[in-house]
Design a protein around this motif. Structure first.
Motif, PDB file in Angstrom:
ATOM      1  N   GLY A 592       0.808  -1.192   0.000  1.00  0.00           N
ATOM      2  CA  GLY A 592       0.000   0.000   0.000  1.00  0.00           C
ATOM      3  C   GLY A 592       0.854   1.260   0.000  1.00  0.00           C
ATOM      4  O   GLY A 592       1.976   1.273   0.502  1.00  0.00           O
ATOM      5  N   PRO A 593       0.322   2.336  -0.555  1.00  0.00           N
ATOM      6  CA  PRO A 593       1.097   3.565  -0.672  1.00  0.00           C
ATOM      7  C   PRO A 593       1.441   4.214   0.664  1.00  0.00           C
ATOM      8  O   PRO A 593       2.487   4.830   0.805  1.00  0.00           O
ATOM      9  N   MET A 594       0.559   4.090   1.680  1.00  0.00           N
ATOM     10  CA  MET A 594       0.850   4.746   2.955  1.00  0.00           C
ATOM     11  C   MET A 594       2.050   4.108   3.640  1.00  0.00           C
ATOM     12  O   MET A 594       2.886   4.803   4.235  1.00  0.00           O
ATOM     13  N   ALA A 595       2.153   2.797   3.591  1.00  0.00           N
ATOM     14  CA  ALA A 595       3.316   2.130   4.193  1.00  0.00           C
ATOM     15  C   ALA A 595       4.593   2.583   3.499  1.00  0.00           C
ATOM     16  O   ALA A 595       5.604   2.862   4.147  1.00  0.00           O
ATOM     17  N   ARG A 596       4.536   2.683   2.171  1.00  0.00           N
ATOM     18  CA  ARG A 596       5.704   3.144   1.415  1.00  0.00           C
ATOM     19  C   ARG A 596       6.033   4.584   1.775  1.00  0.00           C
ATOM     20  O   ARG A 596       7.204   4.961   1.867  1.00  0.00           O
ATOM     21  N   TRP A 597       5.015   5.415   1.977  1.00  0.00           N
ATOM     22  CA  TRP A 597       5.249   6.809   2.358  1.00  0.00           C
ATOM     23  C   TRP A 597       5.987   6.891   3.693  1.00  0.00           C
ATOM     24  O   TRP A 597       6.954   7.631   3.834  1.00  0.00           O
ATOM     25  N   HIS A 598       5.530   6.121   4.677  1.00  0.00           N
ATOM     26  CA  HIS A 598       6.188   6.138   5.989  1.00  0.00           C
ATOM     27  C   HIS A 598       7.661   5.747   5.864  1.00  0.00           C
ATOM     28  O   HIS A 598       8.534   6.349   6.506  1.00  0.00           O
ATOM     29  N   LEU A 599       7.946   4.744   5.059  1.00  0.00           N
ATOM     30  CA  LEU A 599       9.334   4.308   4.882  1.00  0.00           C
ATOM     31  C   LEU A 599      10.165   5.405   4.229  1.00  0.00           C
ATOM     32  O   LEU A 599      11.283   5.703   4.675  1.00  0.00           O
ATOM     33  N   LEU A 600       9.648   6.005   3.180  1.00  0.00           N
ATOM     34  CA  LEU A 600      10.392   7.053   2.482  1.00  0.00           C
ATOM     35  C   LEU A 600      10.665   8.246   3.397  1.00  0.00           C
ATOM     36  O   LEU A 600      11.757   8.824   3.377  1.00  0.00           O
ATOM     37  N   VAL A 601       9.686   8.604   4.215  1.00  0.00           N
ATOM     38  CA  VAL A 601       9.879   9.718   5.152  1.00  0.00           C
ATOM     39  C   VAL A 601      10.987   9.375   6.147  1.00  0.00           C
ATOM     40  O   VAL A 601      11.859  10.202   6.446  1.00  0.00           O
ATOM     41  N   ALA A 602      10.955   8.141   6.660  1.00  0.00           N
ATOM     42  CA  ALA A 602      11.979   7.725   7.628  1.00  0.00           C
ATOM     43  C   ALA A 602      13.364   7.694   6.987  1.00  0.00           C
ATOM     44  O   ALA A 602      14.356   8.114   7.594  1.00  0.00           O
ATOM     45  N   GLU A 603      13.448   7.185   5.760  1.00  0.00           N
ATOM     46  CA  GLU A 603      14.739   7.124   5.070  1.00  0.00           C
ATOM     47  C   GLU A 603      15.267   8.528   4.755  1.00  0.00           C
ATOM     48  O   GLU A 603      16.471   8.793   4.878  1.00  0.00           O
ATOM     49  N   ALA A 604      14.364   9.424   4.348  1.00  0.00           N
ATOM     50  CA  ALA A 604      14.785  10.797   4.045  1.00  0.00           C
ATOM     51  C   ALA A 604      15.299  11.489   5.297  1.00  0.00           C
ATOM     52  O   ALA A 604      16.301  12.216   5.254  1.00  0.00           O
ATOM     53  N   ALA A 605      14.626  11.276   6.428  1.00  0.00           N
ATOM     54  CA  ALA A 605      15.056  11.905   7.673  1.00  0.00           C
ATOM     55  C   ALA A 605      16.451  11.436   8.074  1.00  0.00           C
ATOM     56  O   ALA A 605      17.297  12.235   8.492  1.00  0.00           O
ATOM     57  N   LEU A 606      16.704  10.145   7.947  1.00  0.00           N
ATOM     58  CA  LEU A 606      18.021   9.635   8.322  1.00  0.00           C
ATOM     59  C   LEU A 606      19.098  10.175   7.390  1.00  0.00           C
ATOM     60  O   LEU A 606      20.193  10.534   7.832  1.00  0.00           O
ATOM     61  N   ALA A 607      18.796  10.228   6.097  1.00  0.00           N
ATOM     62  CA  ALA A 607      19.771  10.784   5.146  1.00  0.00           C
ATOM     63  C   ALA A 607      20.077  12.234   5.500  1.00  0.00           C
ATOM     64  O   ALA A 607      21.245  12.660   5.484  1.00  0.00           O
ATOM     65  N   GLN A 608      19.048  13.006   5.820  1.00  0.00           N
ATOM     66  CA  GLN A 608      19.264  14.403   6.195  1.00  0.00           C
ATOM     67  C   GLN A 608      20.057  14.501   7.497  1.00  0.00           C
ATOM     68  O   GLN A 608      20.966  15.323   7.630  1.00  0.00           O
ATOM     69  N   GLY A 609      19.734  13.647   8.464  1.00  0.00           N
ATOM     70  CA  GLY A 609      20.455  13.659   9.725  1.00  0.00           C
ATOM     71  C   GLY A 609      21.927  13.349   9.552  1.00  0.00           C
ATOM     72  O   GLY A 609      22.785  13.957  10.196  1.00  0.00           O
ATOM     73  N   HIS A 610      22.244  12.436   8.661  1.00  0.00           N
ATOM     74  CA  HIS A 610      23.640  12.069   8.404  1.00  0.00           C
ATOM     75  C   HIS A 610      24.361  13.093   7.531  1.00  0.00           C
ATOM     76  O   HIS A 610      25.588  13.046   7.406  1.00  0.00           O
ATOM     77  N   GLY A 611      23.585  13.983   6.889  1.00  0.00           N
ATOM     78  CA  GLY A 611      24.209  14.960   6.001  1.00  0.00           C
ATOM     79  C   GLY A 611      24.256  14.528   4.552  1.00  0.00           C
ATOM     80  O   GLY A 611      24.915  15.178   3.738  1.00  0.00           O
ATOM     81  N   ASP A 612      23.564  13.437   4.212  1.00  0.00           N
ATOM     82  CA  ASP A 612      23.482  13.000   2.812  1.00  0.00           C
ATOM     83  C   ASP A 612      22.313  13.751   2.170  1.00  0.00           C
ATOM     84  O   ASP A 612      21.227  13.193   1.935  1.00  0.00           O
ATOM     85  N   LEU A 613      22.524  15.024   1.877  1.00  0.00           N
ATOM     86  CA  LEU A 613      21.421  15.918   1.550  1.00  0.00           C
ATOM     87  C   LEU A 613      20.807  15.631   0.183  1.00  0.00           C
ATOM     88  O   LEU A 613      19.603  15.805  -0.006  1.00  0.00           O
ATOM     89  N   ASP A 614      21.607  15.193  -0.785  1.00  0.00           N
ATOM     90  CA  ASP A 614      21.041  14.839  -2.094  1.00  0.00           C
ATOM     91  C   ASP A 614      20.083  13.657  -1.958  1.00  0.00           C
ATOM     92  O   ASP A 614      18.985  13.656  -2.531  1.00  0.00           O
ATOM     93  N   ASP A 615      20.504  12.645  -1.212  1.00  0.00           N
ATOM     94  CA  ASP A 615      19.625  11.488  -0.996  1.00  0.00           C
ATOM     95  C   ASP A 615      18.361  11.900  -0.251  1.00  0.00           C
ATOM     96  O   ASP A 615      17.262  11.403  -0.533  1.00  0.00           O
ATOM     97  N   ALA A 616      18.519  12.789   0.719  1.00  0.00           N
ATOM     98  CA  ALA A 616      17.358  13.234   1.486  1.00  0.00           C
ATOM     99  C   ALA A 616      16.342  13.932   0.590  1.00  0.00           C
ATOM    100  O   ALA A 616      15.131  13.684   0.686  1.00  0.00           O
ATOM    101  N   LEU A 617      16.823  14.784  -0.316  1.00  0.00           N
ATOM    102  CA  LEU A 617      15.910  15.470  -1.241  1.00  0.00           C
ATOM    103  C   LEU A 617      15.213  14.482  -2.170  1.00  0.00           C
ATOM    104  O   LEU A 617      14.015  14.590  -2.442  1.00  0.00           O
ATOM    105  N   ARG A 618      15.979  13.507  -2.661  1.00  0.00           N
ATOM    106  CA  ARG A 618      15.398  12.511  -3.573  1.00  0.00           C
ATOM    107  C   ARG A 618      14.319  11.689  -2.875  1.00  0.00           C
ATOM    108  O   ARG A 618      13.205  11.531  -3.397  1.00  0.00           O
ATOM    109  N   LEU A 619      14.637  11.178  -1.708  1.00  0.00           N
ATOM    110  CA  LEU A 619      13.677  10.355  -0.978  1.00  0.00           C
ATOM    111  C   LEU A 619      12.466  11.175  -0.542  1.00  0.00           C
ATOM    112  O   LEU A 619      11.323  10.706  -0.600  1.00  0.00           O
TER     113      LEU A 619
END
Length: 912
Positions: A592-619
């Motif tokens: 389902g799309p909502m489960a995928r949304w939650h995962l993408l949000v979590a992955e983007a947050a971690l990328a941003q926290g680590h400083g991987d800003l390009d990945d964070a924007l993409r996710l």
């Protein structure tokens, strides 16, 4: 097909080239389109023969014109041993993954004929496959008839999402050339044809092979060209030579669909099945029927033939035949009625013009239930709708529950608006007849999403239902939990602690795991404020254990998300990375799309926290696309906040300078951040004059109504704006509120989507601005250490920059310059443009900074004493303009931006 492929050499060459590419690791989808009879199926047959000759695994599936087949019919044909209903995975993504896995491993050609008639669940599964083709060696070819989608034809255009996928190619078939048309005509006529007649045939047909073959038959039988005016005449001409009994069988069978069992067809005309075999043979010899893949089944040679036959029936004949078909299926297949439930629903619905709607309602509801169990949500919506179309005479409560069944299916299919409309209609019925359970069920179908009108309705419905005394404890728990969730989303927090505790206590007494899960969700949301950090960790562990114990990936998913929230609050980025792998498993098996949304949000947050800003924007961009496809209001706010946080380190995008649209500002979580979240990037980009009105419009910070799960973010962002505007009283307020959480990290609870570093980073900034230099130095030093320990690279650079600035301003210029130079290289490598500029300026600070003149020292001392420019002018017998100039010179010499920093410098230098 054994006949020669005529006139499609170029198209076949393209397909073979794409097949080679797929075999070599470049998978793709090819959509072959064209009008009826243009030769799409024939071309795919040739491709399949060539692929099989090369040892390529070839799967062929064909959509049926009528929606009688079981859900996922395309996949049931291609993968002939799909699990039974009770063995289907609990969540849809797992089912889709199983389809994809079955196609994996070896090079494969997957042909989907007549995709325009495919059931929606099959198309959803195909879209999942196409989006995950990377690494597979598959060529998917789909044929589609050119037609406008409408209710009269039943044709459905291929999903636009499929056509937009990067791996998709299109191949349009038009009429054959004049030369190829002549070859096709001669092949069917079985003899040479004069050029003029061949040209006439080409002109009459536009090179359509189906009609060219009809002309060839005409030449063979009469020696003259005769193209019938309508398709009905084509079929009538085919029928004339056949026996009357064969004609009767064909016309009657046309209401069954393209493929049908001979046993059912025989019941329609009242003849034994064995007696019908001679008619089947005759029709097959004439090319009107083809022996089907299933034993005892046949199909029409072309969809156009079946359509014409059905159109030749009168209304009375069709109604009678549909009733006979339904009765025949019920009698012949008593142990397989679930399999035939959709067909029974269609036949009884078609026969209901006589006024007998009960069987149509029964079978459509039963078929809808089966589709929902099999995760075919879109098909369930259609079937429940069919039941409602015929439920006008049913009891009101039954109609209400049919509406709720369709609402449930719509919700799971991502159609939020349709789900809400059905719930409102069911609620109207429930209130009119005083059905407490129906009212309660209306409140429980929908979940709060942050939309004010939506959530207010849910809360009101729960309140209405709870006023009834005869509710079961299980329903009461669910209602208390749902009311709590809606109240939190609405910002009505006065009673959520009480209602969530009551729900969890009652759920524990009931012992029902489903209601315990509902109560846990409500309690977790009620505990969103940072002071509940320890309890939320316990709730996460309970939810995860419940999901594992119940073997429910969707429930476990929530436990994993809550665990990640708890790890964010502790700044444990390494643990989040590990937990994300477990979350991915849950998302794959939940679907389902909502489960995928939650995962993408979590992955983007971690990328941003680590400083991987390009990945964070993409996710983050992918997450927003998913949310927009659902029209889910949480998506915009989450994406906007993430972009602002990334902009804090990289430089802000234009998107961040615009006020969010009114439609999103009504969402309670965006009320403050619509203005505060716009003021923040403005002040960071030097546009303080534009930011100040937005900030001031919120009123005094002490009066802000902040959702508990955004408390820390609001304090930090508000403080950052106040810093830039030089509002010491506001900065002091934010520092005091934030100080209670100095051992934590700045994140949002209940699904964190972005990270703002350790709390001490911001406390250090606030302390520096307020002149508390010792505290500022200690807090910034702690932030530097923490950021390096957890791997928050950009925030470590930020802490270095702030501390370097503080050291230089306090007179420790050499230490500050050294720190700035070290951080500058890191900032450049991370793409932190604004911080590179600031660090470069700090690194260039002269070690022998110009000292203040005696008069400037006098002015600085008065500033430290809290004197205004006018008071300084009076004390030193100067004009106010001269006093203002002295203040500006001091700021310039010391590299400061506000008077508080001058006061801090004076205090520091007195100590030394």
């Amino acid at each position: 097909m054994s006949t020669e492929l005529i006139g499609r050499g170029d198209e076949l060459a393209d397909l073979l080239r794409w097949l080679d590419a797929a075999i070599n690791g470049q998978p793709q989808l090819v959509v072959c389109s064209g009008e009826a009879g243009i030769g799409k199926t024939r071309l795919m047959s040739e491709l399949a023969q060539r692929a099989q000759a090369r040892g390529v695994r070839t799967l062929w599936t064909r959509a049926l014109e009528l929606p009688d087949a079981p859900p996922f019919w395309l996949w049931r044909q291609a993968l002939d041993d799909l699990p039974a209903v009770d063995a289907v995975p609990v969540e849809r993504a797992a089912l889709f993954e199983s389809f994809a896995d079955r196609l994996d491993g070896t090079a494969a050609l997957f042909v989907i004929d007549d995709i325009h008639w495919a059931d929606e669940p099959s198309l959803q599964a195909l879209l999942h496959l196409i989006r995950n083709l990377r690494g597979k060696r598959i060529l998917v070819c789909a044929t589609e008839r050119d037609a406008v989608s409408d209710a009269a034809t039943g044709w459905r255009a291929i999903k636009p999402d499929l056509l937009r996928e990067p791996v998709t190619r299109t191949l349009g078939l038009t009429g054959l050339s004049e030369r190829s048309s002549a070859l096709c005509l001669r092949a069917e006529a079985g003899r040479m044809v004069p050029d003029q007649i061949a040209f006439d045939a080409y002109t009459m047909t536009g090179g359509n092979p189906f009609y060219l073959r009809e002309l060839g038959r005409s030449l063979q039988e009469t020696g003259a060209l005769r193209l019938p005016d309508t398709l009905r005449e084509v079929v009538r001409g085919r029928l004339v030579p056949l026996a009357a009994r064969t004609q009767e069988l064909l016309r009657a069978s046309s209401i069954l669909g393209e493929e049908f069992p001979i046993a059912v067809a025989s019941r329609l005309i009242g003849r034994p099945a064995l007696d019908c075999l001679a008619s089947v043979d005759e029709a097959a010899e004439a090319g009107l029927l083809v022996v089907g893949a299933e034993p005892g089944a046949v199909r029409f040679g072309h969809a156009l033939v079946r359509t014409a036959l059905q159109e030749s029936l009168s209304l009375q004949q069709r109604v009678l035949l549909h009733a006979r078909a339904a009765q025949a299926i019920e009698e012949l297949y008593p142990d397989a009625l679930e399999h035939y439930s959709a067909a029974l629903a269609r036949h009884w619905a078609s026969a209901a013009v006589t006024g007998e709607h009960g069987p149509a309602v029964h079978w459509a509801r039963r078929a809808g239930d089966a589709a929902l169990r099999e995760l075919a949500f879109e098909e369930a919506v259609r079937l429940y709708g069919l039941a409602l179309d015929h439920a006008g005479g049913s009891a009101a409560a039954d109609r209400g529950r049919l509406l709720l069944a369709r609402a449930t299916a719509s919700l799971r299919a991502g159609a939020l608006g349709a789900a809400r409309a059905d719930c409102v209609a069911a609620l109207t019925i429930g209130r009119r007849i005083g059905d407490a359970v129906l009212i309660a069920e209306c409140a429980l179908v929908l979940e709060p999403i942050g939309d004010r009108a939506w959530d207010r309705d849910i809360r009101e419905w729960c309140t209405d239902a709870l006023e009834f005394d005869d509710l079961s404890d299980l329903l009461r728990v669910r209602l208390l939990a749902r009311a709590t969730e809606a109240s939190v989303y609405l910002g009505l927090l006065d009673h959520v602690d009480e209602t969530s505790r009551a729900a969890l206590e009652l759920a524990d007494m009931c012992g029902d795991q489903d209601v315990v899960v509902a109560a846990l969700r409500a309690r977790q949301l009620a505990c969103a404020a940072p002071e509940y950090r320890d309890e939320r960790k316990e709730l996460a562990a309970r939810m995860t254990a419940a999901g594992i114990g119940m073997r429910s990936p969707s429930i476990e998913l929530w436990g994993r998300l809550w665990t990640i929230d708890s790890q964010w609050e502790r700044g444990d980025l390494a643990a989040i990375g590990s937990e994300l792998s477990r979350l991915r498993w849950c998302v794959r098996h939940t679907g389902g799309p909502m489960a995928r949304w939650h995962l993408l949000v979590a992955e983007a947050a971690l990328a941003q926290g680590h400083g991987d800003l390009d990945d964070a924007l993409r996710l983050g961009g992918q997450a927003r696309e998913v949310a927009e496809s659902l029209n889910h209001p949480a998506g915009y706010g989450a994406h906007r906040a993430l972009v602002a946080n990334i902009g804090h380190h990289r430089g802000h995008l234009d998107l961040s300078f615009e006020l969010p649209p009114l439609s999103t500002r009504s969402e309670v979580r965006n009320e403050i951040f619509a203005r505060l979240g716009t003021a923040f990037p403005l002040v960071e980009s030097g546009r303080a004059a534009e930011a100040e009105p937005l900030y001031r419009s919120l009123g005094p910070p002490a009066e802000w109504v902040i959702p508990p799960y955004f408390l820390l973010n609001a304090l930090v962002v508000g403080g950052a704006v106040a810093l830039a505007l030089g509002l010491d009283d506001d900065i002091r307020y934010f520092a005091q509120r934030l100080g209670a959480y100095r051992d934590g990290h700045v994140v949002g609870g209940s699904g964190n989507g972005h990270y703002f570093g350790p709390v001490t980073l911001w406390l250090g900034k606030f302390a520096a601005a307020l002149g508390d230099l010792a505290t500022a130095e200690a807090d910034l030093g702690d932030a530097r250490k923490v950021c390096r320990e957890v791997g928050a690279r950009c925030f470590a650079v930020e802490a270095d920059c702030e501390l370097a600035d503080l050291l230089i301003r306090c007179g420790a210029t050499e230490d500050g310059v050294t720190m700035a130079k070290s951080a500058l290289a890191l900032a450049a490598s991370y793409g932190m443009r604004p911080w590179v500029d600031r660090l470069r300026a700090l690194a260039a600070t002269p070690l022998d900074r110009p000292a203040l003149s005696p008069r400037e020292r006098e002015v600085a001392a008065l500033i430290a004493a809290g004197k205004s420019n006018r008071e300084i002018a009076t004390a030193l017998v100067l004009s106010e303009r001269t006093a203002q100039n002295h203040v500006q010179h001091i700021l310039t010499k010391l590299g400061f931006s506000n008077r508080s920093q001058i006061a801090a410098w004076v205090s520091k230098n007195r100590e030394h």
